[in-house]
Design a protein around this motif. Structure first.
Motif, PDB file in Angstrom:
ATOM      1  N   CYS A 144       1.167  -1.455  -0.221  1.00 46.18           N
ATOM      2  CA  CYS A 144       0.276   0.385  -0.066  1.00 46.18           C
ATOM      3  C   CYS A 144       0.671   1.199  -0.064  1.00 46.18           C
ATOM      4  N   SER A 145       0.365   2.319  -1.172  1.00 43.94           N
ATOM      5  CA  SER A 145       1.067   3.381  -0.313  1.00 43.94           C
ATOM      6  C   SER A 145       0.425   4.580  -0.784  1.00 43.94           C
ATOM      7  N   CYS A 146      -0.651   4.297   0.402  1.00 48.28           N
ATOM      8  CA  CYS A 146      -1.823   6.084   0.876  1.00 48.28           C
ATOM      9  C   CYS A 146      -0.770   6.561   2.056  1.00 48.28           C
ATOM     10  N   GLY A 147       0.130   5.757   2.527  1.00 48.35           N
ATOM     11  CA  GLY A 147       0.080   6.593   3.215  1.00 48.35           C
ATOM     12  C   GLY A 147       0.273   6.411   4.870  1.00 48.35           C
ATOM     13  N   PHE A 148      -1.026   6.023   4.274  1.00 45.08           N
ATOM     14  CA  PHE A 148      -2.182   6.395   5.822  1.00 45.08           C
ATOM     15  C   PHE A 148      -1.832   5.106   6.759  1.00 45.08           C
ATOM     16  N   CYS A 149      -1.781   3.553   6.092  1.00 45.69           N
ATOM     17  CA  CYS A 149      -1.381   2.581   7.248  1.00 45.69           C
ATOM     18  C   CYS A 149      -0.383   2.375   7.428  1.00 45.69           C
ATOM     19  N   ALA A 150      -0.430   1.280   8.905  1.00 40.38           N
ATOM     20  CA  ALA A 150       0.821   1.033   9.486  1.00 40.38           C
ATOM     21  C   ALA A 150       0.392  -0.353   9.580  1.00 40.38           C
ATOM     22  N   THR A 151      -0.540  -1.100   9.629  1.00 43.93           N
ATOM     23  CA  THR A 151      -1.027  -2.207  10.442  1.00 43.93           C
ATOM     24  C   THR A 151      -1.052  -3.416   9.258  1.00 43.93           C
ATOM     25  N   CYS A 152      -1.038  -4.067   9.313  1.00 43.68           N
ATOM     26  CA  CYS A 152      -1.411  -5.514   8.522  1.00 43.68           C
ATOM     27  C   CYS A 152      -1.450  -5.425   7.200  1.00 43.68           C
ATOM     28  N   HIS A 153      -3.162  -4.758   6.572  1.00 43.50           N
ATOM     29  CA  HIS A 153      -3.306  -4.717   5.410  1.00 43.50           C
ATOM     30  C   HIS A 153      -4.278  -3.055   5.223  1.00 43.50           C
ATOM     31  N   CYS A 154      -3.859  -2.001   4.390  1.00 37.81           N
ATOM     32  CA  CYS A 154      -4.182  -1.365   3.999  1.00 37.81           C
ATOM     33  C   CYS A 154      -6.578  -1.778   4.070  1.00 37.81           C
ATOM     34  N   GLU A 262       8.510  14.424   8.390  1.00 45.83           N
ATOM     35  CA  GLU A 262       8.725  13.735   9.803  1.00 45.83           C
ATOM     36  C   GLU A 262       9.198  12.819   9.988  1.00 45.83           C
ATOM     37  N   VAL A 263       9.963  11.700  10.893  1.00 42.48           N
ATOM     38  CA  VAL A 263      10.192  10.664  11.275  1.00 42.48           C
ATOM     39  C   VAL A 263       8.696  10.044  12.178  1.00 42.48           C
ATOM     40  N   LYS A 264       8.597   8.945  11.940  1.00 43.97           N
ATOM     41  CA  LYS A 264       8.019   8.553  12.917  1.00 43.97           C
ATOM     42  C   LYS A 264       8.531   6.726  13.142  1.00 43.97           C
ATOM     43  N   ILE A 265       8.611   6.343  14.296  1.00 38.58           N
ATOM     44  CA  ILE A 265       8.728   4.773  14.359  1.00 38.58           C
ATOM     45  C   ILE A 265       7.394   4.294  14.753  1.00 38.58           C
ATOM     46  N   HIS A 266       7.358   2.536  13.930  1.00 41.07           N
ATOM     47  CA  HIS A 266       6.323   1.799  14.423  1.00 41.07           C
ATOM     48  C   HIS A 266       6.327   0.773  14.944  1.00 41.07           C
ATOM     49  N   GLU A 267       5.235   0.305  15.526  1.00 44.81           N
ATOM     50  CA  GLU A 267       5.284  -1.236  15.773  1.00 44.81           C
ATOM     51  C   GLU A 267       5.219  -2.440  14.247  1.00 44.81           C
ATOM     52  N   TYR A 268       6.077  -3.642  15.544  1.00 52.02           N
ATOM     53  CA  TYR A 268       6.233  -4.585  14.706  1.00 52.02           C
ATOM     54  C   TYR A 268       4.287  -5.587  14.645  1.00 52.02           C
ATOM     55  N   THR A 269       3.792  -6.177  13.763  1.00 50.27           N
ATOM     56  CA  THR A 269       2.719  -6.283  13.392  1.00 50.27           C
ATOM     57  C   THR A 269       2.782  -7.854  13.567  1.00 50.27           C
ATOM     58  N   ASN A 270       4.008  -7.869  13.776  1.00 51.61           N
ATOM     59  CA  ASN A 270       3.871  -9.382  14.070  1.00 51.61           C
ATOM     60  C   ASN A 270       4.095 -10.269  15.345  1.00 51.61           C
ATOM     61  N   SER A 271       3.055 -10.758  16.047  1.00 51.04           N
ATOM     62  CA  SER A 271       2.528 -10.859  17.184  1.00 51.04           C
ATOM     63  C   SER A 271       3.765 -11.467  18.078  1.00 51.04           C
ATOM     64  N   MET A 272       3.696 -12.465  17.394  1.00 48.74           N
ATOM     65  CA  MET A 272       5.383 -13.427  18.420  1.00 48.74           C
ATOM     66  C   MET A 272       6.414 -12.439  18.428  1.00 48.74           C
ATOM     67  N   LEU A 273       6.514 -11.718  17.009  1.00 45.04           N
ATOM     68  CA  LEU A 273       7.963 -11.626  16.980  1.00 45.04           C
ATOM     69  C   LEU A 273       8.039 -10.182  18.724  1.00 45.04           C
ATOM     70  N   ASN A 274       6.394  -9.507  18.485  1.00 46.20           N
ATOM     71  CA  ASN A 274       6.066  -8.516  19.832  1.00 46.20           C
ATOM     72  C   ASN A 274       6.433  -9.276  21.104  1.00 46.20           C
ATOM     73  N   GLU A 275       6.605 -10.311  21.543  1.00 42.50           N
ATOM     74  CA  GLU A 275       6.533 -11.687  22.566  1.00 42.50           C
ATOM     75  C   GLU A 275       8.445 -11.037  23.016  1.00 42.50           C
TER      76      GLU A 275
END
Length: 649
Positions: A144-154, A262-275
């Motif tokens: 996705c290139s809409c620039g608004f999504c940082a989740t799994c799917h737009c 503007e620099v932003k940091i995003h959470e990993y969306t992989n739940s196993m990785l976050n654990e």
């Protein structure tokens, strides 16, 4: 593997949304002066197969217009009146995967730009003959290139997000990616920081935004007044980029007429990785019943170990040894899979062995001390690599044949010959002397930057020399008697180097773990181990990657495989370590059981010894810089910052 870098000029970079420990405060620093040739030279050592650059120009507008410079390798840093910003991408490739040579940066038909330093060992499906970077270019190009999504799917287009793709990768990586349609720069590192990526956030003194695998060295650095006063290499200029996925969307400022990012940091969306990042163990404190069962198993295990050591007879049948707890068997299988993923020959660039006799080609080497971790890796590699290939065991010593690591390496070689007699093992003895390290010392100081202590430098020098593989081998490669032999000069050509990093952090191998256990019992031990794992990117892996990769070698860390980390967290802590037992028994208990299963009975009881002590570089540097080991210990030499006036330089 690839050395990657980016220089951004003409964009006002806003880091205000980053966590306080990620964004550097505004401070006075000397503007680091280096040419693009300096940067390319540093990157070329990491990626000697090809070096290339791409220059993207951005013109001011509500939606900035991008174009590529006519000459990608143009070293002119000035921004002309027809453009307002420039993004200069660099890639230096060490070809390890795929069937054809690849030159980075890659630019696709949609004008997206990728420079990638990493390996995809899982999480995303790619064919065995596919190059990771080519695959990632196609995959990210479909995001996705809409620039608004940082989740799994737009939710608008249904496409996967860039954050989701990067979160899915199993393996080490560092990335710089320009998505042209959204005018967004993406960059980051894997969750454990197994690949180096340094950052210079813009300051009052230098508004340039830089990312690089390594800090380039310039003549100005070596003689600057700043450095003479404050220590090595403009330390305040670079910092390790904290692990994570970052984005910088570029657009025009409505009021001031300049480009803003503007620099932003995003959470990993992989739940196993976050654990895994949280590093929470399922079972930390044993109940009284758990302890009773555990002590009974421990007593039986120690009796079996004593019997096996005295007889020195491996289990030839390969059947399960009932005296070894089941978690060790499960971990052994996970480690074998981890080594297999990192050494399968189909992943190695096929052109490397074209025209080379198979028996003369050494694809993989091991950073080898003869200690527990490196012995386990060697025995597992023997099971994963074709029987016709030799295996190089790289061992560095600053005290000739008398260094503890040299002695244990020779003993380890004999044990490996016993458990794997058909394998051709080659112990590469790398002899070093600090008095001969005039050029090398300055060079390694630039590699460990921004790390800046004597301990960092000692470890960095040992890793740099060992990974270079330039040493001596015995001509009696099949003999157990090394007393009467002639050594011949030899340089290892293996591009892949297995390293035992992560074993001590996850299995309680450090002395401070024992101290934490005495002070806070099981919970205190767990907290100390978690702290080690959550800071390993800052304290160890970035530094180690830079020192090893400088020799055109890629370090791979089987103990830091995502599946291995998850498995160890699912095993009760008292099955992983028992620090009521003496050193060499209770520390890294589960790895000692794995070594037994592999028939490595002598290695299974070896105490922990860090490379700076085992190679004796710490002793030599203490004498050189503090006069004696005693004086160095009194000064806590390991944590002392290095200054140019020191005897090292």
């Amino acid at each position: 593997m690839c050395g990657i870098a980016l220089i951004v000029s003409g964009i006002r970079v806003d880091t205000s949304s980053l966590p306080l420990d990620s964004a550097s405060p505004i401070r006075e620093t000397e503007k680091l002066s280096f040419s693009l040739d300096d940067l390319k030279a540093s990157l070329r050592r990491r990626g000697p197969d090809s070096v290339c650059a791409k220059k993207l120009l951005l013109q001011l507008g509500q939606n900035p217009i991008s174009s590529f410079a006519q000459h990608d390798d143009d070293d002119d840093d000035k921004v002309s009146s027809s453009e307002t910003a420039k993004l200069h991408f660099f890639g230096a490739t060490l070809q390890l995967r795929g069937t054809t040579a690849l030159v980075q940066p890659l630019v696709d038909a949609s004008r997206n730009v990728l420079v990638y330093n990493g390996e995809i060992f899982g999480g995303l499906h790619l064919a065995s003959d596919c190059n990771d970077t080519e695959f990632l270019t196609r995959t990210l190009g479909d995001c996705c290139s809409c620039g608004f999504c940082a989740t799994c799917h737009c939710v608008k287009c249904g496409k996967s997000s860039i954050v989701n793709v990067l979160s899915a990768i199993k393996g080490p990586w560092a990335i710089i990616y320009w998505q042209d349609s959204s005018k967004t720069l993406w960059f980051g590192r894997d969750a454990f920081g197994r690949r180096s990526l340094l950052v210079h956030w813009p300051t009052e003194d230098d508004s340039t935004f830089l990312l690089s695998s390594v800090s380039p060295v310039s003549p100005v650095q070596e003689t600057s007044e700043y450095e003479a006063h404050n220590g090595i290499g403009c330390l305040s200029y670079w910092e390790e980029l904290p692990c994570g996925i970052y984005s910088m969307h570029v657009d025009a400022s409505n009021s001031s007429g300049y480009l803003l990012g503007e620099v932003k940091i995003h959470e990993y969306t992989n739940s196993m990785l976050n654990e895994l990042i949280k590093w929470e163990r399922i079972s930390v404190e044993p109940s009284s019943e758990d302890l009773q069962t555990f002590c009974h198993k421990l007593s039986r295990g120690q009796q079996a170990m004593h019997l096996a050591s005295s007889e020195a007879a491996p289990n030839e049948t390969g059947s399960i040894q009932p005296s070894i707890p089941m978690p060790a068997h499960i971990l052994l299988n996970a480690l074998k899979e981890s080594v297999l993923r990192r050494t399968s020959l189909y992943t190695i660039y096929q052109a490397v062995i074209s025209g080379v006799r198979r028996e003369n080609y050494v694809p993989v080497a091991i950073l080898f001390s003869g200690g527990l971790d490196s012995m386990i890796l060697a025995a597992l590699l023997d099971k994963c690599l074709g029987p016709s290939y030799e295996i190089d065991l790289l061992n560095v010593s600053f005290d000739g044949q008398l260094a503890p690591d040299r002695i244990s390496a020779k003993a380890g070689l004999n044990e490996l010959r016993r458990v794997a007699p058909s394998r051709k093992w080659r112990l590469v003895e790398i002899d070093a002397d600090l008095s001969d390290m005039v050029f090398g010392m300055s060079h390694v100081m630039s590699l460990i930057n921004p790390a800046n202590t004597y301990m960092d430098l000692n470890i960095g020098i040992a890793l740099w020399l060992a990974s270079g593989g330039d040493g001596w081998v015995s001509d009696a490669t099949t003999s157990d008697n090394d007393d009467n032999h002639v050594r011949i000069k030899y340089k290892s050509n293996a591009k892949i180097l297995l390293v035992g990093s992560g074993a001590d952090e996850q299995c309680a191998g450090y002395g401070r773990h024992r101290t934490s256990y005495r002070r806070g019992s099981w919970l205190g031990l767990h907290e100390e181990m978690r702290l080690d794992m959550q800071r390993i990117w800052r304290r160890n892996l970035g530094r180690d990657d830079r020192c090893i990769a400088d020799n055109g070698k890629e370090a791979r860390f089987p103990f830091l495989d995502e599946d291995v980390i998850r498995l160890l967290l699912n095993i009760p802590l008292w099955e992983v370590a028992n620090l009521d037992q003496p050193s060499g028994i209770g520390d890294k208990k589960i790895l000692r059981e794995v070594a037994e299963l592999l028939g490595l009975y002598e290695a299974a009881v070896l105490p922990k010894r860090a490379i700076q002590f085992g190679s004796r570089i710490a002793r030599e540097s203490n004498r050189k810089n503090f006069g004696s080991n005693r004086a160095a210990n009194q000064a806590s030499a390991g944590s002392v910052r290095i200054y140019r006036k020191s005897n090292f330089c």
